[in-house]
Scaffold this motif. Structure first.
Motif, short mmCIF file in Angstrom:
data_model
loop_
_atom_site.label_atom_id
_atom_site.label_comp_id
_atom_site.label_asym_id
_atom_site.label_seq_id
_atom_site.Cartn_x
_atom_site.Cartn_y
_atom_site.Cartn_z
N LEU A 5 -10.43 -9.93 30.78
CA LEU A 5 -9.74 -9.58 29.20
C LEU A 5 -10.69 -9.07 28.45
O LEU A 5 -10.28 -8.27 27.30
N HIS B 235 -8.57 -11.55 34.60
CA HIS B 235 -7.05 -11.27 34.93
C HIS B 235 -6.92 -11.28 36.21
O HIS B 235 -5.50 -11.65 36.57
N THR C 262 -1.55 -3.84 30.20
CA THR C 262 0.11 -4.28 29.58
C THR C 262 -0.43 -4.65 28.14
O THR C 262 0.52 -4.57 27.29
N ARG C 263 -1.58 -5.28 28.06
CA ARG C 263 -2.08 -5.80 26.67
C ARG C 263 -2.32 -4.61 25.74
O ARG C 263 -2.81 -3.50 26.10
N GLU D 198 -4.87 -4.64 23.87
CA GLU D 198 -6.49 -4.48 23.74
C GLU D 198 -6.77 -4.14 25.13
O GLU D 198 -6.38 -4.36 26.14
#
Length: 365
Positions: free
Chosen positions: A287, A347, A235-236, A238
């Motif tokens: 992440l 995450h 969803t990010r 990056e």
């Protein structure tokens, strides 16, 4: 001290009896069971009577014969009186022995009643297996040996797959009906397909949290077979990185005294073959990219912890690998010579069994 059941009974011989040694031969050296009961066996009495007739002649008077027999009866009465004067402790021991024998006879009677019954052929169990749910396969196999044999057959697993297959289901190629004609690893492929087709199983997988509530302990002392990482989209904006560790679970040795396990019939070994049956996949999504040496392959995982990261916003995973497994009940002196892998920030953490839809498949499963 020898057990009571091992005492040998003294055999009575008619030639050993004479008029002068009736009380000694019949009581002092007699069978302990006879002495305790205070009764003379009929064979002993007949032999005594025969010996008396031989000694006294055919014309022996009836009075002499009655005198000998009366002496035997008096000795029997004396023995009965002596047996009534037993100690209370001995009587209590006799009562306990009688109760134990009664319980043993009851157990034998119950086992004989439970063993009695009808044994149905395998064909009947194969018909009944077409009506059981996937979660009841284990209960069905525990009914009897023939029911367990049915669950080993290729026909059972193919019917189970055909009963829950849907054309609109999104299945991988190896789980399509065309691939179910291969008997090798058929059981493993059917179980994996049920987590796509069977709603109770698929919902169980979809409801699994991103992070486990507690640190899994099933991976301890497991051997790392494979380590890899790659980019994943999330969803990010990056990209995130996914680190995969494949572990082989340690073999659990059976305790002494446990019965031998049932072995799959030789003709169905290909059906039950599964190269990933004792394997797990640890999937850690981070992440950022974290450099990790790939020298952990072939090493044993001795510590696995999940705690809060330093920024108090994410989680941190720490893995400690050793060259040899840690023995149960012993602590290592330190972390000298160990390889440490730290993943931070994390995450999600997932521990996948071999039947999980996200578990990477082998050529046959």
């Amino acid at each position: 001290m020898p057990k009571k059941g091992n005492r040998k009974r003294l055999k009575f011989r008619a030639g050993d009896v004479c008029s002068e040694s009736v009380s000694v031969a019949d009581f002092a050296n007699a069978d302990p069971a006879v002495v305790k009961s205070g009764r003379v066996k009929k064979a002993v009495a007949n032999a005594i009577e025969k010996q008396v007739k031989l000694l006294c002649g055919l014309e022996a008077s009836q009075s002499q014969l009655q005198e000998v027999l009366s002496s035997v009866a008096n000795a029997t009465d004396d023995n009965l009186e002596s047996s009534d004067d037993l100690d209370p402790e001995e009587e209590e021991g006799n009562n306990q022995t009688k109760e134990a024998l009664k319980k043993k006879n009851k157990r034998r009677k119950a086992s004989s009643e439970s063993s009695s019954g009808l044994e149905y052929p395998v064909d009947i169990w194969l018909v009944l297996s077409s009506y059981i749910r996937p979660e009841d396969v284990c209960r069905f196999a525990l009914i009897c040996r023939n029911a367990w044999t049915v669950t080993c057959t290729a026909a059972f697993w193919f019917r189970l797959y055909k009963r829950h297959y849907r054309r609109d289901a999104d299945l991988p190629f190896r789980l399509q009906p065309d691939c179910m004609s291969w008997t090798r690893c058929l059981r493993a492929r059917v179980i994996r397909s049920l987590f796509h087709l069977y709603e109770p199983y698929s919902s169980r997988v979809s409801l699994s949290p991103a992070l486990p509530e507690s640190t899994p302990t099933s991976l301890l002392n497991s051997k790392c077979l494979l380590f890899c990482f790659h980019k994943v989209a999330g969803t990010r904006p990056e990209p995130m990185w996914e680190f995969n560790f494949k572990f082989l679970k340690q073999q659990v040795h059976c305790k002494n005294g446990s019965g031998p396990a049932l072995r799959t019939p030789r003709q169905y070994e290909d059906v039950h073959a599964n190269p990933d049956s004792d394997c797990y996949m640890l999937q850690v999504t981070t992440l950022n990219f974290i450099f990790t040496a790939q020298e952990v392959m072939g090493m044993t995982l001795t510590q696995f912890t999940i705690n809060v990261s330093t920024d108090m916003r994410h989680h941190r995973v720490r893995l400690l690998f050793q060259d040899s497994p840690q023995q149960r009940g012993r602590r290592r002196g330190g972390e000298q010579g160990a390889t440490q892998v730290v993943l931070d920030p994390v995450h999600s953490v997932k521990l996948l069994d071999w039947w999980h839809p996200q578990y990477p498949s082998s050529p046959y499963t």
